[in-house]
Design a protein around this motif. Sequence first.
Motif, PDB file in Angstrom:
ATOM      1  N   SER A 178       0.787  -1.142  -0.357  1.00 47.43           N
ATOM      2  CA  SER A 178      -0.214  -0.183   0.099  1.00 47.43           C
ATOM      3  C   SER A 178       0.634   1.253  -0.056  1.00 47.43           C
ATOM      4  O   SER A 178       0.421   1.927  -0.352  1.00 47.43           O
ATOM      5  CB  SER A 178      -1.148  -0.104   1.140  1.00 47.43           C
ATOM      6  N   SER A 182       1.068   4.292  -3.373  1.00 43.83           N
ATOM      7  CA  SER A 182       1.087   5.547  -3.509  1.00 43.83           C
ATOM      8  C   SER A 182       2.239   6.914  -3.957  1.00 43.83           C
ATOM      9  O   SER A 182       2.699   7.723  -4.237  1.00 43.83           O
ATOM     10  CB  SER A 182       0.705   6.184  -2.213  1.00 43.83           C
ATOM     11  N   GLU A 185       3.058   7.039  -7.767  1.00 39.51           N
ATOM     12  CA  GLU A 185       2.396   7.958  -8.563  1.00 39.51           C
ATOM     13  C   GLU A 185       3.032   9.299  -8.567  1.00 39.51           C
ATOM     14  O   GLU A 185       2.708  10.088  -8.963  1.00 39.51           O
ATOM     15  CB  GLU A 185       1.023   8.742  -8.169  1.00 39.51           C
ATOM     16  N   ARG A 186       4.427   9.007  -7.662  1.00 38.29           N
ATOM     17  CA  ARG A 186       5.518  10.190  -7.832  1.00 38.29           C
ATOM     18  C   ARG A 186       6.139  11.032  -8.869  1.00 38.29           C
ATOM     19  O   ARG A 186       6.245  10.309  -9.922  1.00 38.29           O
ATOM     20  CB  ARG A 186       6.035  10.237  -5.851  1.00 38.29           C
TER      21      ARG A 186
ATOM     22  N   LYS B 333     -11.158  -0.308  -2.046  1.00 37.82           N
ATOM     23  CA  LYS B 333      -9.597  -0.606  -2.672  1.00 37.82           C
ATOM     24  C   LYS B 333      -9.645  -1.228  -4.013  1.00 37.82           C
ATOM     25  O   LYS B 333      -9.802  -2.714  -3.641  1.00 37.82           O
ATOM     26  CB  LYS B 333      -9.140  -0.723  -1.907  1.00 37.82           C
TER      27      LYS B 333
END
Lengths: 299, 333
Positions: A178, A182, A185-186, B333
């Motif tokens: 998880s 995230s 996407e940087r 999700k």
Amino acid sequence: MNSILRLKRDWFSLFLPSRGTQRRGLKLNLRLRLGLAILAVLVVASFTLPFFSDVDPMQQGTYAKNLPPSWEHLLGTNSQGQDIFWFLVFAMRNSLLLGVAVSFCVTVIATLVGLSAGYIGGWYERVVMLLTDSFIIIPVFPILIVLGALFRGRASFWLVGMILVIFGWAWGARTVRSMALSIREREFINMARFSGANTMQIILWEVFPYVYAYMVVGFINAILYAINTEAALAVIGLSNLEVPTLGSIIFWALNYNAMFIGQYTWIVAPVIATVLLFLGLFLTSTGYNELYAAKRGHS
Amino acid sequence: MKLAQYIAARLGVYVVVLFMGITITFFLPRLMPSDPIENYIAQLQNQAGQTLSEAEVMQLRATLAELYGLEGSLFTQYINHLKRIFLTFDFGPSFASFPRPVSEFIWVALPWTLGLLTTTTFIAWSLGNFIGLLAGFFHNNRLATALEVVGVLIYPIPYYILALVFILVLAYIFPVFPLSTTIRPGPLTWSKIQMIATNSALPALTLITAGFGWNILSMKSLAYATKEEPYVTFARLKGVPPRKIMISYVFRNALLPQVTALALSIGMIFNGALLTEILFSYPGLGLLMRTAVGSGDYNMLYGTITMSIMAVATAALVIDLLYPLFDPRIRYK
């Protein structure tokens, strides 16, 4: 260009607090300090003391049975004529060794699986996460009981460890994934990709630095898991009882009804030792978490 | 439409988990060096005190292989195994008490485990979340901090240690509760309910104590983080009373991750329940498993393990299906 410079970063520096924290005099919080102090005492004691013992703590009938605590036997002796203090020292060392070894493997597998699933995505991710979810939901303990029954105590100590690794990686993998989701996407990930870094390089050098703080916490939690599960199995008599561990000392104490014959130190000492060890590991893990949350400015 | 998708996906995971669990339990023992049939024959020979004749052993082996479904190739065995479990819920006869089927024992033990597990999980979860909410919302309050410290101290202590301490203190030094469970069979009368309650109190206390610490800790950090959200500040400036802020603004939103975590940790809570049952001789699946290990009753072992995987997977499914009730947005999700 940026990513090539990154590749040269020294891995070890990752595990030290950033410069800003150092300038403020490395502000360790109370939990971390307490936890590290407890762990330090337990680790140092259980790893150095065995060098001063020339008696195998498992050897039965070395001393007179059921002696009360004295200077010669700090915690007395048990019904098998073993010195409880020395048994406990060896048990602590073995449990810690098993915990660290299992936790190392668990953390490596969890990180590899989690990072690759989160970063690569697609079908690979779906299949891997389905597998991970199944491993999380399936209760491990009954499976371990079956294995314990099949081996009937003949399982070597390290085989027990291997089984703990097989059933222990899933939780960590889920969390790491998880986080990887995230980070994927940087902007700097695209930057690295366009500079020609391949998937493995990006995972190791771009994504990994963002999850290592969690990994340290995960590593400590996995030690807790390993020691706990092995001890639980030993307490009900299904691990290798020939090796002194925190679980096997409790098993023998229960087996000889230590409570009823008034041998309190035999049962109370390992209980206190286990609670101390777990508390130390847990305080270190949450304390470290807090330290890094503070560093990232989230707390 | 999204709800239907969510339910379908969740059901898919459920089927896969069941399938995988049963596959693991099928293949694990077959990868092991020890052979249940040979073990059993050796055990019989020990009990008989003399060696059985060659022909008798051969016959016994064939009968046992048929009984266990160990005939034919691994693949046909596997298909038969799946068929037997999914279609007829048949785990074969028990070893220790031979002609009676394993499923009979499981149906007797299951209500005990499920009863203990649902009650303690519910109490531990509500209590932990409530204390966690108070500790997070009034984080400057002394009492709240004290509660949190209690949580921190109790959480890392493993189930078996708590069980031992409770037995030592509450059943041995101060004999408030019985040392081990003794529940006589009989019709469900008032006195029997009382008997069940006193006998279940100590195992339940262990499970609740071991379970609620984690809820305190995670709820505290969630409540603390939610409290800092702009909409909470807005509500406060608007003059909404603190109690309403705590319940409707902070609690409702901090609850969602807790529900998900509950679904995921069901397996772990179940592990603890089995261990607690074994230590307190509580007549559920865990004790059944331990007795089966002691008597080398392999059918019973596979039956109980398959049953526990089904129970845990179903519990997780139910919680996940209830999730949309807590979260109107259905964030899948």
